[in-house]
Structure formats: structure tokens, C-alpha cells
Design a protein around this motif. Structure first.
Motif, PDB file in Angstrom:
ATOM      1  N   GLY A  95     -14.319  28.179  -5.440  1.00 15.29           N
ATOM      2  CA  GLY A  95     -14.693  27.061  -4.323  1.00 15.29           C
ATOM      3  C   GLY A  95     -15.846  25.976  -4.662  1.00 15.29           C
ATOM      4  N   MET A  96     -16.903  26.962  -4.982  1.00 14.16           N
ATOM      5  CA  MET A  96     -18.323  26.450  -5.242  1.00 14.16           C
ATOM      6  C   MET A  96     -18.293  25.280  -6.381  1.00 14.16           C
ATOM      7  SD  MET A  96     -21.301  26.857  -3.581  1.00 14.16           S
ATOM      8  CE  MET A  96     -21.631  28.558  -3.203  1.00 14.16           C
ATOM      9  N   ARG A  97     -17.474  25.731  -7.394  1.00 11.56           N
ATOM     10  CA  ARG A  97     -17.466  24.612  -8.568  1.00 11.56           C
ATOM     11  C   ARG A  97     -16.695  23.415  -8.032  1.00 11.56           C
ATOM     12  NH1 ARG A  97     -17.033  26.534 -13.590  1.00 11.56           N
ATOM     13  NH2 ARG A  97     -17.297  24.369 -14.181  1.00 11.56           N
ATOM     14  N   GLN A  98     -15.862  23.669  -7.227  1.00 13.18           N
ATOM     15  CA  GLN A  98     -14.889  22.246  -6.912  1.00 13.18           C
ATOM     16  C   GLN A  98     -15.790  21.739  -5.798  1.00 13.18           C
ATOM     17  OE1 GLN A  98     -10.632  22.683  -7.014  1.00 13.18           O
ATOM     18  NE2 GLN A  98     -10.900  24.715  -6.821  1.00 13.18           N
ATOM     19  N   ALA A  99     -16.684  22.327  -4.915  1.00 11.06           N
ATOM     20  CA  ALA A  99     -17.350  21.479  -4.212  1.00 11.06           C
ATOM     21  C   ALA A  99     -18.479  20.741  -4.800  1.00 11.06           C
ATOM     22  CB  ALA A  99     -18.239  22.383  -3.326  1.00 11.06           C
ATOM     23  N   ASP A 100     -18.773  21.112  -5.842  1.00 12.99           N
ATOM     24  CA  ASP A 100     -19.839  20.429  -6.601  1.00 12.99           C
ATOM     25  C   ASP A 100     -19.277  19.007  -7.438  1.00 12.99           C
ATOM     26  OD1 ASP A 100     -22.299  19.788  -8.110  1.00 12.99           O
ATOM     27  OD2 ASP A 100     -21.742  21.280  -9.796  1.00 12.99           O
ATOM     28  N   ILE A 101     -17.984  19.464  -8.133  1.00 14.99           N
ATOM     29  CA  ILE A 101     -17.185  18.402  -8.785  1.00 14.99           C
ATOM     30  C   ILE A 101     -16.741  17.262  -7.886  1.00 14.99           C
ATOM     31  CG2 ILE A 101     -15.227  18.060  -9.735  1.00 14.99           C
ATOM     32  CD1 ILE A 101     -15.415  20.822 -11.162  1.00 14.99           C
ATOM     33  N   ALA A 102     -16.713  17.547  -6.518  1.00 16.51           N
ATOM     34  CA  ALA A 102     -16.225  16.570  -5.732  1.00 16.51           C
ATOM     35  C   ALA A 102     -17.327  15.610  -5.353  1.00 16.51           C
ATOM     36  CB  ALA A 102     -15.601  17.313  -4.238  1.00 16.51           C
ATOM     37  N   HIS A 103     -18.598  15.788  -5.516  1.00 15.45           N
ATOM     38  CA  HIS A 103     -19.695  14.835  -5.224  1.00 15.45           C
ATOM     39  C   HIS A 103     -19.972  13.967  -6.681  1.00 15.45           C
ATOM     40  CE1 HIS A 103     -19.996  17.442  -2.081  1.00 15.45           C
ATOM     41  NE2 HIS A 103     -20.732  16.814  -1.696  1.00 15.45           N
ATOM     42  N   GLN A 104     -19.105  13.948  -7.561  1.00 11.61           N
ATOM     43  CA  GLN A 104     -19.153  12.892  -8.644  1.00 11.61           C
ATOM     44  C   GLN A 104     -18.006  12.448  -9.110  1.00 11.61           C
ATOM     45  OE1 GLN A 104     -18.410  14.281 -12.297  1.00 11.61           O
ATOM     46  NE2 GLN A 104     -17.140  15.312 -10.673  1.00 11.61           N
ATOM     47  N   SER A 105     -17.732  11.634 -10.113  1.00 13.95           N
ATOM     48  CA  SER A 105     -16.437  10.947 -10.675  1.00 13.95           C
ATOM     49  C   SER A 105     -16.136  11.088 -12.032  1.00 13.95           C
ATOM     50  CB  SER A 105     -16.567   9.518 -10.010  1.00 13.95           C
ATOM     51  OG  SER A 105     -17.724   8.961 -10.583  1.00 13.95           O
TER      52      SER A 105
ATOM     53  N   TRP B 190     -12.827  40.120  -5.508  1.00 15.39           N
ATOM     54  CA  TRP B 190     -11.956  38.947  -4.855  1.00 15.39           C
ATOM     55  C   TRP B 190     -12.848  37.778  -4.254  1.00 15.39           C
ATOM     56  CZ3 TRP B 190      -7.515  36.380  -5.160  1.00 15.39           C
ATOM     57  CH2 TRP B 190      -6.941  35.609  -3.945  1.00 15.39           C
ATOM     58  N   LEU B 191     -13.833  38.587  -3.376  1.00 13.66           N
ATOM     59  CA  LEU B 191     -14.569  37.324  -2.621  1.00 13.66           C
ATOM     60  C   LEU B 191     -15.278  36.521  -3.609  1.00 13.66           C
ATOM     61  CD1 LEU B 191     -15.671  36.213  -0.221  1.00 13.66           C
ATOM     62  CD2 LEU B 191     -17.211  38.097  -0.012  1.00 13.66           C
ATOM     63  N   ASP B 192     -15.812  37.170  -4.717  1.00 16.27           N
ATOM     64  CA  ASP B 192     -16.704  36.518  -5.717  1.00 16.27           C
ATOM     65  C   ASP B 192     -15.899  35.591  -6.562  1.00 16.27           C
ATOM     66  OD1 ASP B 192     -18.599  38.459  -4.813  1.00 16.27           O
ATOM     67  OD2 ASP B 192     -18.897  39.546  -6.680  1.00 16.27           O
ATOM     68  N   ILE B 193     -14.535  35.835  -6.904  1.00 19.55           N
ATOM     69  CA  ILE B 193     -13.749  34.609  -7.489  1.00 19.55           C
ATOM     70  C   ILE B 193     -13.779  33.553  -6.794  1.00 19.55           C
ATOM     71  CG2 ILE B 193     -11.728  34.507  -8.623  1.00 19.55           C
ATOM     72  CD1 ILE B 193     -13.578  36.203 -10.270  1.00 19.55           C
ATOM     73  N   ILE B 194     -13.348  34.001  -5.352  1.00 18.42           N
ATOM     74  CA  ILE B 194     -13.164  32.774  -4.490  1.00 18.42           C
ATOM     75  C   ILE B 194     -14.462  32.034  -4.464  1.00 18.42           C
ATOM     76  CG2 ILE B 194     -12.376  32.258  -2.221  1.00 18.42           C
ATOM     77  CD1 ILE B 194     -10.184  33.225  -3.992  1.00 18.42           C
ATOM     78  N   THR B 195     -15.648  32.750  -4.075  1.00 15.41           N
ATOM     79  CA  THR B 195     -16.637  31.929  -4.010  1.00 15.41           C
ATOM     80  C   THR B 195     -17.177  30.827  -5.292  1.00 15.41           C
ATOM     81  OG1 THR B 195     -17.660  33.623  -2.781  1.00 15.41           O
ATOM     82  CG2 THR B 195     -19.194  32.015  -3.881  1.00 15.41           C
ATOM     83  N   ASP B 196     -16.881  31.334  -6.469  1.00  8.79           N
ATOM     84  CA  ASP B 196     -16.784  30.983  -7.814  1.00  8.79           C
ATOM     85  C   ASP B 196     -15.871  29.545  -7.587  1.00  8.79           C
ATOM     86  OD1 ASP B 196     -18.039  29.814 -10.186  1.00  8.79           O
ATOM     87  OD2 ASP B 196     -16.683  31.764 -11.226  1.00  8.79           O
TER      88      ASP B 196
ATOM     89  N   GLY C 115      -6.209  26.212  -6.712  1.00 12.13           N
ATOM     90  CA  GLY C 115      -6.371  25.090  -7.767  1.00 12.13           C
ATOM     91  C   GLY C 115      -6.358  25.919  -9.108  1.00 12.13           C
ATOM     92  N   LEU C 116      -6.194  27.226  -9.078  1.00 12.46           N
ATOM     93  CA  LEU C 116      -6.005  27.940 -10.362  1.00 12.46           C
ATOM     94  C   LEU C 116      -4.697  27.649 -11.061  1.00 12.46           C
ATOM     95  CD1 LEU C 116      -8.234  30.207 -11.694  1.00 12.46           C
ATOM     96  CD2 LEU C 116      -6.016  31.689 -10.912  1.00 12.46           C
ATOM     97  N   ARG C 117      -4.957  27.385 -12.355  1.00  6.93           N
ATOM     98  CA  ARG C 117      -3.687  27.196 -13.202  1.00  6.93           C
ATOM     99  C   ARG C 117      -3.431  27.976 -14.403  1.00  6.93           C
ATOM    100  NH1 ARG C 117      -2.695  25.314  -9.047  1.00  6.93           N
ATOM    101  NH2 ARG C 117      -2.028  23.267  -8.530  1.00  6.93           N
ATOM    102  N   GLN C 118      -4.322  28.792 -14.679  1.00  4.43           N
ATOM    103  CA  GLN C 118      -4.178  29.796 -15.807  1.00  4.43           C
ATOM    104  C   GLN C 118      -4.708  31.150 -15.410  1.00  4.43           C
ATOM    105  OE1 GLN C 118      -7.374  29.721 -18.468  1.00  4.43           O
ATOM    106  NE2 GLN C 118      -6.476  31.778 -18.574  1.00  4.43           N
ATOM    107  N   ILE C 119      -4.170  32.272 -15.943  1.00  4.90           N
ATOM    108  CA  ILE C 119      -4.705  33.703 -15.544  1.00  4.90           C
ATOM    109  C   ILE C 119      -4.554  34.576 -16.613  1.00  4.90           C
ATOM    110  CG2 ILE C 119      -2.728  34.238 -14.170  1.00  4.90           C
ATOM    111  CD1 ILE C 119      -4.740  35.485 -12.225  1.00  4.90           C
ATOM    112  N   GLY C 120      -5.270  35.305 -17.082  1.00  5.90           N
ATOM    113  CA  GLY C 120      -5.243  36.567 -17.943  1.00  5.90           C
ATOM    114  C   GLY C 120      -4.478  37.756 -17.163  1.00  5.90           C
ATOM    115  N   ILE C 121      -4.056  38.751 -17.905  1.00  5.40           N
ATOM    116  CA  ILE C 121      -3.436  39.897 -17.457  1.00  5.40           C
ATOM    117  C   ILE C 121      -4.530  40.897 -17.276  1.00  5.40           C
ATOM    118  CG2 ILE C 121      -1.903  41.755 -17.771  1.00  5.40           C
ATOM    119  CD1 ILE C 121      -0.568  39.075 -17.225  1.00  5.40           C
ATOM    120  N   ALA C 122      -5.243  41.331 -18.306  1.00  4.26           N
ATOM    121  CA  ALA C 122      -6.157  42.335 -17.989  1.00  4.26           C
ATOM    122  C   ALA C 122      -7.299  41.847 -18.979  1.00  4.26           C
ATOM    123  CB  ALA C 122      -5.758  43.772 -18.324  1.00  4.26           C
ATOM    124  N   TYR C 123      -8.725  42.110 -18.667  1.00  5.11           N
ATOM    125  CA  TYR C 123      -9.808  42.240 -19.607  1.00  5.11           C
ATOM    126  C   TYR C 123      -9.906  43.474 -20.420  1.00  5.11           C
ATOM    127  CZ  TYR C 123     -14.128  39.833 -20.887  1.00  5.11           C
ATOM    128  OH  TYR C 123     -15.324  39.231 -21.715  1.00  5.11           O
TER     129      TYR C 123
END
Length: 397
Positions: free
Chosen positions: A122-132, A114-120, A178-186
Motif C-alpha cells: 500500500g505504501m509504495r502505491q500511495a507514493d506512485i499515485a503522487h507522480q506520473s 501479513w501486515l508488513d507485506i500489506i503495508t509495503d 494489485g499483486l500480479r506475481q507470487i513465489g511459492i516458498a523462499y
């Protein structure tokens, strides 16, 4: 590199704020695909890309280490680098971006924490927020805005709901982040249902049924690409919204567990959903093209088109920037994506999938082939994005 384009985490200093690791290039890692298009065909293909909403149903639009063996070290930083220049040259409007997924080993050696997914996320969106040039997609209006403004939208997803464990409300948390799509199982089973590599297919669990209902109510698009056959059928039976198979192919074309049988493909279509053609190395092969290239993938596309109709097919190439074959080698014990099962069909291994090697080139080559093969403008715009838009309108309603 496109001049003046923001480079990922450009607001920080490599080697000071995070380890400096040499990354794979966004352009020119392998020779360009020789599609043999005429000038008129190329012009028509580029016009169709430019004038219409183009959606990848599944990709990882990030740069991996030049030496794929460094990926565990790279992912432990929590900072996968979005390929901003590559995306802006891709012709795509929206990418279903499934982040680190089964390689998200930020705090340990096992994925899906869970923590790894949340980190991923949040971090990606922090990066995206710095460009247009690239935006995050959460609504239909966001997609229209991306198209009108010439931006590229990232729609964040997960290939498995494993990180929610047995806590239904975590779906709400992911949606809120911000998640909008999710799989059931891998590949492995989880609290929701069986993955495609389980020897015993238990299908969708009671908790999984409650999770599907919550996903429907939230407006989370559901993906069954890595679910077992029975789990996929169960999801299609209980979902009140269209179901996606974001990146797979037809087992009738290539007989491996990673591909889906006709009854599952039909079930997806019967929900109003869409099947995305995958191009992950050594998956969507065919007897006609056992050396994996864009031509192998198109064999799956044509089969699914004949089986369920053109309104239910699209493309989810499942590509990235870097050595995808090497990634499967490094993470083979976790991803379990080998194409061959005992007694399965033989094939020639490749270093990369010619024509579908990374998100920058994919849709230029796909659209070119569709033009070359005589598809009409309306058919091409449907499979490039129109079918997905129609399904999302119902899922996000």
C-alpha cells in the motif's frame, strides 16, 4: 538526478513525517561498465531498447540506505523509496518489483508477516499515485500503455507466498490490492512447499496444490526461483498456466543450491514459462568467470538458451540501488543467499557485479552485449521482453 523528476514521498517532509535517512544515489555509485561497444553497436542497442517492450522479470527498483546497516531502521518506516529518476533512464518498460520481501521487518524482526507485506504494498502505491512517470501494471493493456506513453510500469510481486499462511483467500486479497506475481516458498519451507535451503525436500504440499490452482484462476504469475527442486517440479506439473523462474541460473554452470538443475529448467519451459537470469552478487557465477560480472551471467544465459530454446529465456537481474553485497551481510540470517555450499566451488568475492549493478544500467549493458555477440533483432526483442509478454498473455487470460 534528472531535473524535475518527483522524489519518493515528496508529498511529505523528511525528518517530520518519517525519519530522514541518507539513501544511496540512483546514478554513479560505481564506475560505469566498460563494454567496449562501437558507436554503431551502441546506436543499435539503444534503438532496440527504445522501440520495443523491455521487461525485467525481477528487480527491486528502490533506494536503500547509503549505509546498508541502517536498512532495518529504514524498512521499519514502511517506506522504501522508489528510484523514479533511475527508472526513467533505464530503458525498461516494465519491472517485476518484488518490494521488501524477506527484508520486510516493519513491525518485528522476522520477515513475511501479513501486515508488513500489506503495508509495503500500500505504501509504495500511495507514493506512485503522487507522480506520473511511473505506473502500476495490472493488465496487458497497462503494459501497452506504458510503452506508448514512455512511462515505466511496476508489476508488484512477492518472492514467497509465506504471508498467506494457510488462508487461500489471502491470494484474492493480494490480487485485489494489485499483486500480479507470487513465489511459492523462499529459503525456508512454508504451508505451500519446501524452500531451496531445506535439508529435506518435501515438495509441494496438498495446500500448495490448491494454492497453485487458485493462482491460476486469479491470474497470478507463479515464480519458483527460491523453491526447492522438487517443489519446482511439482508446481510445473500441476499448473495449468506458464510458470516463471524469475531470477535464477543453471546449476550445471555453477553448482550451488541457488541455481536450478536441468530437469527443473526444462520443466519451466515445458509449461510455456520463462527463466530469468539473476545477477544478485555471488550467485550466477561460472567456472569461466568466477569473478561475478555480467559475463558470468551471460554464461548462464547461453547455457539455458541451448538447453530450452531462446523463447524461454529472459533476464531478472535482482538488483537495487545501493550496496547489494552489504544487504546480504545485514540480512544473511534471513535471506540465506550465500553462493558457496560446503565443498562447493570457490570464487572471488566482489564489491558489486560489474555491468549489472542497478536497474538503471542493467538493460543498456545486456542489450549492448547481445548486439556485440551477434544476436538478431528478433532474438534480442524476444529475450528483452517478448517471451515474457507471450507467457503473461496466457497467465492473465
Amino acid at each position: 538526478m534528472t531535473a524535475g523528476v518527483y522524489e519518493s514521498y515528496g508529498y511529505l517532509t523528511p525528518g517530520v513525517d518519517f525519519p530522514a535517512i541518507e539513501l544511496a544515489p540512483e546514478f554513479g555509485r560505481v564506475p560505469p561498465y566498460a563494454g567496449g561497444l562501437s558507436e554503431l553497436e551502441r546506436e543499435r542497442a539503444e534503438r532496440l531498447l527504445r522501440d520495443n517492450i523491455v521487461i525485467s522479470l525481477h528487480d527491486h527498483p528502490v533506494r536503500f540506505p547509503a549505509d546498508m546497516r541502517q536498512t532495518p531502521e529504514y524498512n521499519r518506516t514502511g517506506r522504501q523509496h522508489t528510484a523514479f529518476a533511475g527508472l526513467l533512464a533505464s530503458g525498461m518498460t516494465v519491472v517485476f518489483d518484488n518490494m521488501m520481501d524477506g527484508t520486510a521487518c516493519v513491525t518485528g524482526n522476522a520477515p513475511w508477516r501479513w501486515l508488513d507485506i500489506i503495508t509495503d504494498l500500500g505504501m509504495r502505491q500511495a507514493d506512485i499515485a503522487h507522480q506520473s512517470g511511473v505506473i502500476v501494471i495490472r493488465t496487458m493493456d497497462d503494459i501497452e500503455h506504458a510503452h506508448r506513453s514512455g512511462k515505466v510500469g511496476l508489476l508488484f510481486g512477492l518472492e514467497a507466498a509465506t504471508p498467506i499462511e494457510n488462508e487461500l483467500d489471502r491470494l484474492d486479497v493480494l490480487y485485489g490490492l494489485g499483486l500480479r506475481q507470487i513465489g511459492i516458498a523462499y529459503s525456508d519451507a512454508n504451508a505451500l512447499g519446501s524452500g531451496l535451503n531445506e535439508t529435506t525436500d518435501g515438495g509441494l504440499t496438498d495446500f500448495g496444490r490448491r494454492a497453485v490452482a487458485r493462482m491460476n484462476r486469479l491470474g497470478l504469475a507463479i515464480d519458483i526461483s527460491h523453491s526447492s527442486d522438487r517443489t519446482g517440479l511439482d508446481v510445473c506439473a500441476v499448473s495449468e498456466r506458464p510458470v516463471f523462474m524469475t531470477h535464477a541460473g543453471a546449476r550445471a554452470v555453477w553448482d550451488t543450491p541457488r541455481m536450478k538443475p536441468d530437469d527443473v529448467l526444462r520443466a519451466v519451459a515445458e509449461t510455456g514459462g520463462v527463466i530469468g537470469m539473476s545477477a544478485a552478487p555471488h550467485t550466477t557465477l561460472s567456472e569461466a568467470h568466477p569473478r561475478h560480472t555480467i559475463l558470468s551471467v551471460m554464461d548462464h544465459f547461453r547455457y539455458c538458451l541451448d538447453l530450452v530454446g531462446i523463447e524461454h529465456v529472459a533476464f531478472g537481474p535482482d538488483t537495487l540501488y545501493g550496496d547489494h553485497v552489504g544487504l546480504h551481510t545485514v540480512f544473511g540470517h534471513l535471506l540465506k543467499v550465500g553462493a558457496a555450499a560446503p565443498g562447493g566451488p570457490s570464487f572471488e568475492k566482489v564489491e558489486y557485479v560489474d555491468g549489472l549493478e542497478n536497474p538503471t544500467e542493467n538493460f543498456h549493458n545486456i542489450c549492448g552485449l547481445l548486439v556485440q555477440e551477434g544476436f538478431s533483432d528478433s532474438e534480442i526483442t524476444a529475450v528483452l521482453g517478448g517471451n515474457i509478454l507471450r507467457a503473461l498473455e496466457r497467465i492473465w487470460a
